[in-house]
Structures are given as C-alpha cells and as structure tokens.
Motif scaffolding. Structure first.
Motif, mmCIF file in Angstrom:
data_model
loop_
_atom_site.group_PDB
_atom_site.id
_atom_site.type_symbol
_atom_site.label_atom_id
_atom_site.label_comp_id
_atom_site.label_asym_id
_atom_site.label_seq_id
_atom_site.Cartn_x
_atom_site.Cartn_y
_atom_site.Cartn_z
ATOM 1 N N SER A 101 49.319 53.277 1.222
ATOM 2 C CA SER A 101 49.913 53.284 2.561
ATOM 3 C C SER A 101 50.119 54.698 3.103
ATOM 4 C CB SER A 101 51.250 52.537 2.555
ATOM 5 O OG SER A 101 51.042 51.175 2.267
ATOM 6 N N GLY A 102 50.264 55.677 2.211
ATOM 7 C CA GLY A 102 50.390 57.042 2.684
ATOM 8 C C GLY A 102 49.147 57.482 3.450
ATOM 9 N N ASP A 103 47.981 57.190 2.886
ATOM 10 C CA ASP A 103 46.726 57.519 3.572
ATOM 11 C C ASP A 103 46.571 56.691 4.848
ATOM 12 O OD1 ASP A 103 46.098 59.311 1.564
ATOM 13 O OD2 ASP A 103 44.975 57.837 0.406
ATOM 14 N N TYR A 104 47.029 55.442 4.791
ATOM 15 C CA TYR A 104 46.950 54.552 5.955
ATOM 16 C C TYR A 104 47.794 55.104 7.104
ATOM 17 C CZ TYR A 104 47.497 50.130 8.583
ATOM 18 O OH TYR A 104 47.526 49.156 9.557
ATOM 19 N N VAL A 105 49.008 55.557 6.792
ATOM 20 C CA VAL A 105 49.883 56.130 7.817
ATOM 21 C C VAL A 105 49.262 57.404 8.388
ATOM 22 C CG1 VAL A 105 52.109 57.290 8.181
ATOM 23 C CG2 VAL A 105 52.029 55.082 7.014
ATOM 24 N N SER A 106 48.686 58.245 7.542
ATOM 25 C CA SER A 106 48.021 59.456 8.030
ATOM 26 C C SER A 106 46.922 59.118 9.031
ATOM 27 C CB SER A 106 47.420 60.240 6.858
ATOM 28 O OG SER A 106 48.425 60.777 6.035
ATOM 29 N N MET A 107 46.128 58.113 8.690
ATOM 30 C CA MET A 107 45.040 57.696 9.579
ATOM 31 C C MET A 107 45.574 57.224 10.920
ATOM 32 S SD MET A 107 42.376 54.532 9.035
ATOM 33 C CE MET A 107 43.672 53.336 9.386
ATOM 34 N N LEU A 108 46.648 56.444 10.893
ATOM 35 C CA LEU A 108 47.191 55.886 12.129
ATOM 36 C C LEU A 108 47.859 56.952 12.984
ATOM 37 C CD1 LEU A 108 48.545 52.573 10.643
ATOM 38 C CD2 LEU A 108 46.784 52.753 12.393
ATOM 39 N N VAL A 109 48.505 57.917 12.354
ATOM 40 C CA VAL A 109 49.078 59.020 13.130
ATOM 41 C C VAL A 109 47.957 59.771 13.843
ATOM 42 C CG1 VAL A 109 50.337 61.200 13.015
ATOM 43 C CG2 VAL A 109 51.116 59.254 11.666
ATOM 44 N N ASP A 152 53.147 42.950 5.160
ATOM 45 C CA ASP A 152 52.696 43.073 6.544
ATOM 46 C C ASP A 152 53.099 44.465 7.043
ATOM 47 O OD1 ASP A 152 52.290 43.012 9.263
ATOM 48 O OD2 ASP A 152 53.312 41.104 9.610
ATOM 49 N N LEU A 153 52.100 45.305 7.301
ATOM 50 C CA LEU A 153 52.359 46.691 7.687
ATOM 51 C C LEU A 153 52.273 46.912 9.188
ATOM 52 C CD1 LEU A 153 50.409 48.622 4.889
ATOM 53 C CD2 LEU A 153 52.833 48.007 4.975
ATOM 54 N N SER A 154 52.317 45.844 9.971
ATOM 55 C CA SER A 154 52.151 46.003 11.415
ATOM 56 C C SER A 154 53.259 46.857 12.027
ATOM 57 C CB SER A 154 52.088 44.634 12.094
ATOM 58 O OG SER A 154 53.252 43.872 11.829
ATOM 59 N N ASN A 155 54.494 46.718 11.543
ATOM 60 C CA ASN A 155 55.584 47.535 12.081
ATOM 61 C C ASN A 155 55.406 49.008 11.706
ATOM 62 O OD1 ASN A 155 56.922 45.298 13.205
ATOM 63 N ND2 ASN A 155 58.004 44.875 11.300
ATOM 64 N N VAL A 156 54.994 49.251 10.474
ATOM 65 C CA VAL A 156 54.727 50.621 10.041
ATOM 66 C C VAL A 156 53.603 51.228 10.875
ATOM 67 C CG1 VAL A 156 53.881 52.044 8.122
ATOM 68 C CG2 VAL A 156 55.545 50.213 7.687
ATOM 69 N N ALA A 157 52.543 50.442 11.114
ATOM 70 C CA ALA A 157 51.402 50.928 11.889
ATOM 71 C C ALA A 157 51.817 51.310 13.308
ATOM 72 C CB ALA A 157 50.310 49.866 11.918
ATOM 73 N N ALA A 158 52.632 50.475 13.933
ATOM 74 C CA ALA A 158 53.068 50.751 15.309
ATOM 75 C C ALA A 158 53.871 52.044 15.374
ATOM 76 C CB ALA A 158 53.891 49.577 15.835
ATOM 77 N N VAL A 159 54.746 52.251 14.396
ATOM 78 C CA VAL A 159 55.551 53.468 14.375
ATOM 79 C C VAL A 159 54.668 54.689 14.148
ATOM 80 C CG1 VAL A 159 57.328 54.725 13.097
ATOM 81 C CG2 VAL A 159 57.676 52.320 13.659
ATOM 82 N N ALA A 160 53.726 54.598 13.221
ATOM 83 C CA ALA A 160 52.859 55.732 12.915
ATOM 84 C C ALA A 160 52.052 56.158 14.142
ATOM 85 C CB ALA A 160 51.927 55.379 11.756
ATOM 86 N N LYS A 161 51.517 55.188 14.868
ATOM 87 C CA LYS A 161 50.741 55.527 16.069
ATOM 88 C C LYS A 161 51.638 56.126 17.148
ATOM 89 C CE LYS A 161 47.141 53.234 17.341
ATOM 90 N NZ LYS A 161 46.186 52.219 17.813
ATOM 91 N N SER A 162 52.864 55.629 17.253
ATOM 92 C CA SER A 162 53.806 56.188 18.228
ATOM 93 C C SER A 162 54.143 57.637 17.895
ATOM 94 C CB SER A 162 55.089 55.347 18.265
ATOM 95 O OG SER A 162 54.832 54.034 18.724
ATOM 96 N N ILE A 163 54.327 57.925 16.619
ATOM 97 C CA ILE A 163 54.582 59.305 16.211
ATOM 98 C C ILE A 163 53.391 60.189 16.570
ATOM 99 C CG2 ILE A 163 54.889 60.827 14.210
ATOM 100 C CD1 ILE A 163 56.506 58.556 12.894
#
Length: 462
Positions: free
Chosen positions: A137-145, A101-112
């Motif tokens: 997930s690296g690409d996923y975090v980039s997208m969310l940032v 579950d990457l919801s916590n990672v997603a929330a942090v990435a968007k906050s950054i």
C-alpha cells in the motif's frame, strides 16, 4: 525541548482521533480533518462521539491549550499545505472477499497530490499510512499521490513527498496508554530522511520525556523498529493474526479440557509461565471479535490467496473462533433443551470491556442465533446497549443487569464488564427462573460462588 511538528491527521475516527490527541499531548500542533461535518462540530465543542477512557479529557485539554484543532473537508488544502507530516487514518473496511477496501485511502492520497501540485514545498511532505493497509500500500499511495499531482496539472515530482508506514497497535479501552507507552513503534520507509524526521516526531515517546500524571512512569524507553515499507505493513497483520491464533489455540485446548476433565484456567496458567508463550491472550471463552482481528486476519488470508497460497493455520484460527459462538448455544441447549420461549439474558454486548465497539461482537451473533431458535433475548451493556438494539432487531436491551436477569431461564456472560464481574450472585439467583443457568463465556466468575448462590454454572474448558 521538543521539536514541534505541524501535523495533519486525515480521518478523525478511532485511530485518527487517538493519534491526533496523543501527538498534541506530547507537544506537536495537530489538526484533524474529517469529512463528517457533524463529527467535526462535536469534536470542536469538546464532545467525543466514541467511548474510550480518558480520550475526551485529553481532547478538551489540548484543544484549550491550542495544540489540537478540527476541521471539515474544506480545510484539507490548508492543512496539507501547512503540515510537515500528514497521517492517513481513514477506514479500510473489509470487502466481500475479505480484502481491505482502500477506496478511502485512495481518495485521500489523490487529494493530497492535488494540493502538492498547487503549492510546491521547500521540503518533502511526509505522508504516513496509519490506516491498516495490506502489503504494497505504500507504493500504491505514492502512485495515487503522483496521479493527483498530474491530474491537477502539476509536474508530478515525487521528491515533494515521502511515504511512511507507521502501523498502530492500539487496544480499544487502553488506546491512550498504548499510544503513549507502546511496546514498540514501527516505521517503514525507503527514505532515510523520512525515517529520521519520524524519529524526531516520536522522540518524546521513544525517550519517555513528555510530562505525564502516571507515577512511576511505566517505561524507561520505547523500542523503535525501523524497516522497509512492506515489512512494516506485514508486521501489523502478523501481530494481530498471531494474537487471534493464540486465542483460538487456547479455545481448542479448552474444548479438549472439557472432554478429558482438565481445567483450562490451570492449563493456561501453567503454559503461560513459559517465557516463550507468555500469559496474555490465553483466556478461553466465546472467542475474539472487534474491528481489528476479524478484518486483519481476513485481509491476510486474502493476500495469501492472491499468491495461490492456502493459509491453513489462519483458516483454522477463524474456524475455531466461529465454533466458539455455536458452543454457547450448545451449552444452553444441553441444560434447557428447547430454547423456544425461553428468556436468555446476555450480560455485556460490546466485543470487549471499556469500549462501545460492536463490530464483529460475539453478542450479536449469539443473539441472532437465539432469536432464530425462538428464544426471547434480552441484553445488558453499560455503554453499547442503544447501538446494539439498532443492530439486532430481535434483541431487547435494558440498562440494568438485574432487569435483564429477572425471569431469565439462563444468562450468558459475553463481555466481562466490571458490573458483570461484580454481580450479586444471590440476587441474580433470586431473580432468575429456578434453577437459573449461567453460561460464563469469559470464565470470569468463580464457579464455586456461582453454585453456592444456587445457580447452575457452565464455563469453557472447566
């Protein structure tokens, strides 16, 4: 002289706190951010809410010398704006289908991203995935940032940040050692600039040049594995899946040893001398648990099925591990027959020694099964007892191993704490119902000594 980085660590749980403390120890200025204000208050006061040998002392020492700080969610913006590097170290719990579950990672990435939109930088921010995340997930975090930048009204320029994968390989109970003297450091990124910066961040560990009380220093230098994002993410899952498979393999062999009359301890010693196999993770018993192996193996199986691939070996690894829990019950039933009304003592409740972690602990599964069969279950653990009592309503917890053994028809060694390994066996025998049965779920006691004390001994593969 160490190049000092300003580091933000988002998530002050087990991985985040150990990461932050060790980076502060080697000379960086670190601020840990956590959404739990109570946890932040405890850490700011020098109290560590988890059990890990040496961690509290390291946190206090670096907080006093001004290299380690803690803040709540309100401090996130300031931390990101000031940081050279931000580690994402939040929880990635297992979903119902086994996926992470990457919801916590997603929330942090968007906050950054929202912070980057409001405050352009002179040089790119390094965003490091320290949480265990699936491949991609690296690409996923980039997208969310980028999404966070866009939603905050920024230009969404990807040049303002770089994403790096830097998986952790910590053993609970040995986390500080594994951080400061690791077998390897793995870095994955698509940017040479980001990789060079991370190499500089870790240079005191790579070169083993930081001050230490350990003498002699256990390593001359630490191997650095530099690769792409996807490979770095896969290395983490593959490592834990292999170790889990190795344990399940020796447990399968131990069951065969019982059938043919061999001793799995001798077999493990014999095959472990082969350099291609090695001696570690060849301990037969009740199997693996904890926060990493079950979750990571499940996540890797889930990824495989996304691509319509059946991971047969990993499926068997899990099946063998589940069977080992049930074999404890079978061994008890073999000698006690019915378990109804029988007092069974579980010695050790945490999933391994030197931690209070009960996630996927074999003890809880065994206690639940025994309770359902009508047994009276009492458990002992020097650290995890109170938490175990909350998680397992049918388990009565005591804080002295001999109190647990008093009147017990059988005892099961579940966690090989020093207090369990060094039991006074004659005293144990005098307290237990005669003849007391001892099921050694970790093959940690000397069978001859147990029998000499007047107890029945049942190990795994022995």
């Amino acid at each position: 002289m160490v190049e000092e980085f300003k580091v933000g660590v988002i998530g002050a749980g087990y991985v985040g706190l150990v990461t932050g403390a060790c980076l502060a120890q080697i000379g960086h200025r670190v601020t840990c951010v956590d959404r739990d204000e109570d946890r932040v208050a405890q850490l700011s006061a020098g109290r560590v809410p988890i059990y890990e040998p040496g961690l509290e002392e390291m946190v206090v020492r670096n907080a006093r010398r001004g290299t380690l700080f803690f803040t709540g969610p309100g401090g996130l913006r300031e931390v990101v704006r000031a940081a050279d590097v931000v580690f994402i170290a939040v929880d990635t719990p297992q979903g119902e289908d086994g996926s992470a579950d990457l919801s916590n990672v997603a929330a942090v990435a968007k906050s950054i991203g929202s912070v980057l939109a409001a405050a352009p930088r002179e040089k790119p921010l390094l965003i490091v995935n320290k949480s265990t995340v699936p491949v991609g997930s690296g690409d996923y975090v980039s997208m969310l940032v980028c999404d966070g930048i866009d939603e905050a009204g920024g230009a969404g320029e990807p040049a303002e940040f770089r994403v790096v994968s830097n998986p952790e390989f910590l053993r609970e109970g040995n986390a500080l050692y594994d951080s400061l003297f690791p077998d390897r450091i793995v870095l994955g990124a698509d940017s040479r600039e980001a990789l060079e910066a991370m190499r500089s961040l870790y240079d005191p560990i790579i070169a083993q040049s930081f001050p230490t009380d350990l003498d002699p220093r256990p390593k001359v230098s630490v191997p650095l594995v530099v690769t792409d994002l996807a490979s770095a993410e896969m290395i983490k899952y593959a490592a834990n899946a292999f170790l889990a498979t190795k344990i399940s393999f020796i447990n399968e062999v131990s069951n065969l040893c019982e059938l043919v009359g061999a001793d799995v301890a001798n077999v493990a010693a014999g095959i472990g001398l082969d350099e291609r196999i090695g001696p570690r993770f060849l301990g037969a018993g009740v199997g693996w648990g904890g926060s990493c192996f079950p979750k990571d193996v499940a996540a890797l199986r889930s990824v495989a099925r996304e691509y319509d691939y059946e991971p047969v070996l990993l499926d068997a690894t899990v099946a063998v591990n589940e069977r080992q829990r049930r074999r404890v019950i079978s061994k008890l039933q073999h000698d006690l027959h019915t378990l109804k009304g029988k007092r069974i003592a579980l010695l050790g409740l945490a999933f391994k020694p030197n931690t209070d972690d009960l996630r996927e602990a074999p003890s809880l599964r065994i206690a639940g099964e025994l309770d359902s069969l009508g047994a009276r279950v009492v458990g002992y653990d020097p650290v995890a007892g109170k938490a175990a009592a909350r998680l397992s309503p049918g388990l009565r917890v005591v804080f002295d191993p001999y109190e647990a053994l008093a009147g017990a028809h059988a005892a099961v060694v579940v966690t090989e704490w020093e207090e369990v390994r060094n039991l006074d066996l004659e005293r144990a025998a005098s307290l237990m119902d005669d003849p007391g049965l001892l099921v050694d779920g970790r093959n940690t006691l000397d069978p001859d000594a147990v029998r000499a004390a007047g107890l029945l001994y049942r190990g795994f593969g022995r």
